[in-house]
Motif scaffolding. Structure first.
Motif, short mmCIF file in Angstrom:
data_model
loop_
_atom_site.label_atom_id
_atom_site.label_comp_id
_atom_site.label_asym_id
_atom_site.label_seq_id
_atom_site.Cartn_x
_atom_site.Cartn_y
_atom_site.Cartn_z
N UNK A 1 47.02 41.46 18.02
CA UNK A 1 47.26 40.33 17.10
C UNK A 1 48.67 39.77 17.21
N UNK A 2 49.67 40.62 17.43
CA UNK A 2 51.04 40.11 17.57
C UNK A 2 51.15 39.17 18.77
N UNK A 3 50.39 39.47 19.85
CA UNK A 3 50.39 38.59 21.02
C UNK A 3 49.70 37.27 20.70
N UNK A 4 48.60 37.35 19.97
CA UNK A 4 47.88 36.14 19.57
C UNK A 4 48.79 35.25 18.73
N UNK A 5 49.47 35.86 17.77
CA UNK A 5 50.35 35.07 16.88
C UNK A 5 51.46 34.39 17.66
N UNK A 6 52.08 35.12 18.58
CA UNK A 6 53.15 34.54 19.37
C UNK A 6 52.64 33.42 20.26
N UNK B 1 39.99 40.09 20.50
CA UNK B 1 39.62 40.75 19.25
C UNK B 1 40.88 40.87 18.42
N UNK B 2 40.90 40.20 17.28
CA UNK B 2 42.12 40.08 16.50
C UNK B 2 41.79 40.08 15.01
N UNK B 3 42.76 39.74 14.20
CA UNK B 3 42.62 39.79 12.75
C UNK B 3 41.91 38.56 12.20
N UNK B 4 40.94 38.74 11.31
CA UNK B 4 40.30 37.58 10.68
C UNK B 4 41.30 36.69 9.94
N UNK B 5 42.27 37.31 9.27
CA UNK B 5 43.27 36.51 8.55
C UNK B 5 44.09 35.67 9.51
#
Length: 301
Positions: free
Chosen positions: A74-79, A102-106
């Motif tokens: 998720x940290x990679x997705x956010x960045x 596959x990451x966080x729903x929020x």
């Protein structure tokens, strides 16, 4: 590409164990492909087949009408999406953004909101099927987001998967993937414990799999990964450390929902033992190591 299909300018970010094959199918379908990966060498085969290398996620976004990501955490997705050099800051108005990590729903909901404010559409569309499904283009794709976004994405999804379902609003794809991973977690416990029992009882593990694999205990994981456990073949179709990440996301969602899932918690604890033991780069069938190598009498669960 069929006569009715529309050629698209597609950006693909993340060319790991699954992303390379998924991106390759888009090339095979006739789409223009812009690619980025932190390790350029993983893009060389696609570049040789006609893909265009970009030096950053932002440059991929600026050159593409649709941007697809399959990254790690998720940290990679956010960045990649929300960082100053990321996709949302550099994609053009009207772009379609599809995160297949596959990451966080929020986080999926936050990306969708950020996209809307800049006139874009975002989907969360995680997949199931592992590296085999990625290679053969038979992935299961579970999508969250708008009807319009899903309709635009569907031709691309059809190049990569065979079971493609719109699960609901932003975040619904990720929630569905959590349900998938929870089912896998407890099934992997069951397969490992079944074989550990059979081995302790002095049975032929091959014969055990042959017998129970055709009865009520039969499952994709028993029949597909059970033989690999018996052969001590722990080569990855899906990395242990990524599965620990997925289970951690699911447990965080359980806490938010006020839900107690003890099987999931146990599976995460045992898989974490593999990571701690240096086996995080092995496949999920390496859980059998816990029962044959890493678990002592004091570890009874």
């Amino acid at each position: 590409m069929s006569a009715t299909a529309k050629k698209m300018k597609v950006g693909f970010i993340g060319l790991g164990i699954m992303g390379q094959s998924m991106a390759g199918h888009l090339l095979d379908a006739g789409h223009d492909l812009n690619v980025y990966n932190r390790t350029r060498s993983k893009a060389e085969d696609l570049i040789g087949r006609g893909a265009v290398w970009c030096d950053s996620p932002g440059k991929v976004a600026a050159a593409s009408d649709v941007v697809i990501t399959v990254v790690g955490y998720p940290r990679d997705v956010e960045e990649v999406y929300l960082g100053p050099a990321g996709i949302v800051a550099h994609a053009h108005e009207g772009a379609l953004l599809i995160d297949m990590t596959t990451s966080s729903p929020d986080l999926a909901r936050r990306i969708a909101r950020a996209a809307v404010t800049r006139g874009m559409t975002a989907l969360d569309a995680p997949v199931s099927g592992g590296d085999g499904g990625a290679r053969t283009g038979t992935l299961t794709i579970m999508a969250g987001g708008s009807d319009e976004g899903f309709a635009r994405a569907r031709p691309l999804f059809e190049a990569m998967g065979t079971t493609i379902v719109h699960m609901g609003a932003a975040g619904a794809g990720q929630h569905t993937k959590m349900a998938n991973q929870i089912a896998i977690a407890s099934t992997m416990l069951a397969v490992s414990e079944s074989l550990a029992y059979a081995e302790a009882a002095g049975l032929s593990l091959g014969q055990v799999l042959e017998v129970i694999g055709t009865g009520a205990a039969s499952s994709f994981l028993l029949n597909g990964l059970g033989p690999k456990m018996v052969a001590a073949d722990y080569s990855p179709g899906f990395f242990v450390h990524h599965f620990v990440k997925d289970m951690s996301i699911a447990l965080a969602e359980c806490e938010r929902l006020g839900l107690d899932l003890p099987g999931l918690a146990l599976a995460r604890r045992l898989y974490q033992r593999l990571v701690d033991g240096g086996y995080g780069e092995e496949g999920t069938q390496a859980l059998y190591r816990v029962y044959t190598q890493l678990m002592g009498v004091s570890d009874a669960v």
